[in-house]
Design a protein around this motif. Sequence first.
Motif, short mmCIF file in Angstrom:
data_model
loop_
_atom_site.label_atom_id
_atom_site.label_comp_id
_atom_site.label_asym_id
_atom_site.label_seq_id
_atom_site.Cartn_x
_atom_site.Cartn_y
_atom_site.Cartn_z
N ALA A 126 0.83 -1.21 0.00
CA ALA A 126 0.00 0.00 0.00
C ALA A 126 0.87 1.27 0.00
O ALA A 126 0.55 2.25 -0.68
N LEU A 127 1.97 1.24 0.77
CA LEU A 127 2.85 2.41 0.82
C LEU A 127 3.48 2.68 -0.54
O LEU A 127 3.55 3.83 -0.98
N ALA A 128 3.92 1.62 -1.22
CA ALA A 128 4.50 1.81 -2.54
C ALA A 128 3.49 2.42 -3.50
O ALA A 128 3.80 3.34 -4.28
N GLY A 129 2.23 1.93 -3.46
CA GLY A 129 1.20 2.52 -4.31
C GLY A 129 0.90 3.95 -3.94
O GLY A 129 0.71 4.81 -4.82
N ALA A 130 0.86 4.26 -2.63
CA ALA A 130 0.58 5.63 -2.20
C ALA A 130 1.67 6.60 -2.67
O ALA A 130 1.38 7.69 -3.15
N LEU A 131 2.91 6.20 -2.54
CA LEU A 131 4.03 7.05 -2.98
C LEU A 131 3.98 7.24 -4.49
O LEU A 131 4.28 8.32 -5.01
N TYR A 132 3.64 6.20 -5.21
CA TYR A 132 3.54 6.29 -6.67
C TYR A 132 2.46 7.30 -7.07
O TYR A 132 2.67 8.14 -7.95
N ALA A 175 7.45 -3.65 -2.96
CA ALA A 175 7.39 -2.33 -3.59
C ALA A 175 7.72 -2.40 -5.07
O ALA A 175 7.10 -1.72 -5.90
N GLU A 176 8.73 -3.23 -5.43
CA GLU A 176 9.08 -3.39 -6.85
C GLU A 176 7.89 -3.95 -7.64
O GLU A 176 7.63 -3.52 -8.78
N ALA A 177 7.18 -4.91 -7.04
CA ALA A 177 6.02 -5.50 -7.72
C ALA A 177 4.93 -4.46 -7.93
O ALA A 177 4.27 -4.42 -8.99
N THR A 178 4.73 -3.59 -6.93
CA THR A 178 3.71 -2.54 -7.06
C THR A 178 4.05 -1.57 -8.18
O THR A 178 3.19 -1.20 -9.00
N VAL A 179 5.29 -1.14 -8.24
CA VAL A 179 5.70 -0.18 -9.27
C VAL A 179 5.57 -0.82 -10.65
O VAL A 179 5.12 -0.17 -11.61
N THR A 180 5.92 -2.09 -10.76
CA THR A 180 5.79 -2.78 -12.05
C THR A 180 4.33 -2.82 -12.50
O THR A 180 4.02 -2.58 -13.68
N LYS A 181 3.42 -3.12 -11.57
CA LYS A 181 1.99 -3.13 -11.90
C LYS A 181 1.51 -1.75 -12.34
O LYS A 181 0.74 -1.61 -13.29
N ALA A 182 1.94 -0.73 -11.61
CA ALA A 182 1.49 0.64 -11.93
C ALA A 182 1.93 1.03 -13.33
O ALA A 182 1.17 1.64 -14.10
N ARG A 183 3.17 0.66 -13.68
CA ARG A 183 3.67 1.00 -15.01
C ARG A 183 2.94 0.23 -16.11
O ARG A 183 2.89 0.68 -17.27
N ASN A 192 -0.21 -0.38 -15.93
CA ASN A 192 -1.60 0.05 -15.84
C ASN A 192 -2.49 -1.00 -15.19
O ASN A 192 -3.68 -1.11 -15.51
N GLU A 193 -1.92 -1.77 -14.26
CA GLU A 193 -2.68 -2.75 -13.50
C GLU A 193 -3.10 -2.15 -12.17
O GLU A 193 -2.46 -1.22 -11.67
N PRO A 194 -4.17 -2.65 -11.58
CA PRO A 194 -4.65 -2.10 -10.30
C PRO A 194 -3.60 -2.26 -9.18
O PRO A 194 -2.94 -3.28 -9.08
N ILE A 195 -3.49 -1.20 -8.36
CA ILE A 195 -2.61 -1.23 -7.17
C ILE A 195 -3.35 -0.58 -6.02
O ILE A 195 -4.29 0.18 -6.22
N THR A 196 -2.94 -0.92 -4.80
CA THR A 196 -3.52 -0.27 -3.63
C THR A 196 -2.79 1.05 -3.38
O THR A 196 -1.81 1.38 -4.04
N GLY A 197 -3.28 1.80 -2.40
CA GLY A 197 -2.67 3.09 -2.14
C GLY A 197 -3.08 3.66 -0.80
O GLY A 197 -3.12 2.96 0.21
N TRP A 198 -3.44 4.95 -0.78
CA TRP A 198 -3.70 5.64 0.47
C TRP A 198 -4.85 5.04 1.29
O TRP A 198 -4.70 4.89 2.51
N PRO A 199 -6.01 4.69 0.69
CA PRO A 199 -7.08 4.11 1.53
C PRO A 199 -6.65 2.83 2.23
O PRO A 199 -6.93 2.63 3.42
#
Length: 846
Positions: free
Chosen positions: A240-246, A278-286, A288-295
């Motif tokens: 979640a933190l990796a997604g929030a920072l992204y 965190a690496e997996a989250t950034v890869t998903k974001a790039r 355009n796959e769903p990631i968690t974040g601030w909520p």
Amino acid sequence: MAARAAQAQVMQMTDKQYSAEDVLRPDGNPKPDKARQPSAHAESRGIPNHVSRQINPESAAEEYLGRGWSPIPVPRGDKAPRVKDWPKYVCDPSAIHTTFAASNVGVLLGERSGGLVDIDLDCPEAERLATEVLPATRAVFGRKSKPASHFLHVVDPVPKTKKFTDGNGNMLVELRSTACQTMFPGSVHPSGEHVVWNNHGDPRQVRSDELQEAVALLAAVSLIARHWPQKGSRQDTALALAGALYHAGVPGDRIPPLVEAIAIVAGDEESSARLEAAEATVTKARSNEPITGWPALAELIDQKVVDRCRKWLQAPETARFGGAGRDGGSGGGGDHPTDNGDGQRGRGRGRESYAQLLVQLAEEHVVGFFRDDDRSFATYHAGDETRRHLETGELRRKPFKDLLRTLFYDRHQTPPGSQAVQDAIDVLDARTQARGEQIATHTRVAPGDNVVYIDVCHNQWLAVEITPQTWTVRDQVAAKFVRRRGMTRLPLPAPGGSIDLLRPFLNVTKDDWVLVVAWLLAALRPHGPYPILVLSGEPGACKSTASCMLRNLVDPSRVPLRAEPREPRDFVIAAENSWILAFDNLSHLPPWLADGLCRIATGGGFGTRELYSDADERLFWAARPIILNGISDFASRSDLIDRSLCVNLPQVSKSQRRAESELWAAFNAARPRILGGLYEALSAALDNWLNVSLPTLPRMADFARWVTAAEPGLGWPPGTFSQAYAQNAQAASQFALENSPIFRPLVDFIIGKNSWKGTASDLLDELNQSRAVSLKAKQSKFWPETAAYLGTLLQRIAPNLREAGFTAQAGRTGRSRWWELAAPNAVSRGGAAQQALGQAAGGAGK
């Protein structure tokens, strides 16, 4: 926790060298070999590699003053100054040893110290995470228990002070700036610990927005590290933190190591797993796959903590899926370059870095790179497609950097990181210094082949070209003009004008009008020497108004007049960034400033230490036109007067006064035609220059020839200027004698002796014993106490004495230097000697 105990152990190793890797090891134990050796990574990130020795407060204050900072005394045992109105305190260099002998040394931050900003790390989490977040700097200090708690940067523009707390009143990080001060090395903390440098180098120069974003991020990750959850939900927290920072815009390649560092600081034994999450989250974001974040992070940590962090980072309230971090566009499509925020290639991406793309863009749009001594410049296309024009700018100044950022965003639809821009500039600068052609740059006025160019400072970079036949406004000229901060636009000249249109706006006499026009003509000549225009008069004589108007005809500026500089460095910077130097309301000229004005009027070199550099020197050579104004006779030194046009403005009667708004409106309306007439006179000077021959050459002979050559274009009868200049020089010589503390006693002594020869030491003894010299003169605070000072005073007025008919010659026999003095025609008290005395002193009574 074990890791936090180990961190405290590392932080107490003030007699050892350590690195970032030592502090951030997952097990909390520094590697034995690295505990003894400096770390290259630590050096590159600005981490303290050692703890410096203690320095005394006097030496520290002297060093800080030399760096361009503003030191202030702070009482021992305290952290705040007790000086009244201390944010405006100015340190007296001559009193440093008495001021700081028994005190701590504070430094006024922000604008008072050239944009110096202190990042004060008030919690252990922030101190340990600082090197992962803050821009690298080589100026770090602290005390034994917190050895790396202050990071210094130089920021333009200077940001406001900002504090970040944890919600319970506990400080995390503080960005300290203008109206703040920090206790620097050379001090003793109230705890009894000495404040010492850990990295005693230069503060990093960064952009204001870059530093503010970094400090906000540091505060946020420090607060999250403090609230890192217990076992069972840490992996989800890392995701979640990796997604929030992204989503907050943190560059994707910086996120995994930052999450890992947060886990280590929080005592998480599985920090490597958090890195992979965190690496997996950034890869998903790039992708355009769903990631968690601030909520999701708010559910795992605490809603109030997340809200506070999100506010600091200006992050969106809800999570976005497949959103764009700074490295990605929408979903990290393949057309976007990768960048980790500092211009380096992304992990395993294999794409060109932002810095490489910036260099390519610069080479596409720049017409040519060149150097002027040790500075690199570029001439490049600017403006929109309908009104393209060429501009010239220094690579390391803001306009060229802004051009690179604009070009990059237009091409890639994403902004480059500040470090990427800096890396690109470094490459372009190095190439230019190695391969670029040497071409001189100019500010406002430039020479050509019997041509004068004047930069109008128009947004289309128009310039006036003045030839021996005429003047013309052109959109492109051969001269390489550079624009400095504060320069403003000249109006375009109008044909059919006349310099006489200026006459009603200036409160000068008929004779002084010739001198004022002569100064204007000299100020638009590309080469010196330049006379110093000295405007004096009673209060209300419109001295400042006249100074502003004259400057607005040559080199208008947002700050047309300024106070006298406080130190030589300020004087050199002012001369480098302006064509005209105009100092307002002077009452006294310190010796160093009088010497500097003399050098820069006729042309001279200056050297000063490069800002925030220990060894590099900034060399500068220039000749500049100068305006000085004041009520009193502040320009009294003979060498300064010899270079001056002294104009005394009469008092303005009540019936002659005009509203300032009305006066300036009329002046600005007439200015185009005034400039047209002035440029016509310059054209005549170019046409007649080689044909002018003066019977005798006065001081500043080239200036005299130049104005004489312009007389036909002004409609002046031949010899108009020579007569006015000779009268001014005679009056200036008399003034120099009248203001010398030894003139009257010396003349009385010479007339009494008829002639005299000997050393300066012999002369001082005889003057002190002579009855011809009054007791009042000997007791004056200006009376020379040493033979060396008497010799200096003699050298200054010797030309003026000879002008009055006296003999004043110096010579040397072996190691002995002697003076020969005699009254006019070597007669006794009466006759020619008394007549010369009266002429030289202007009839002043004894």
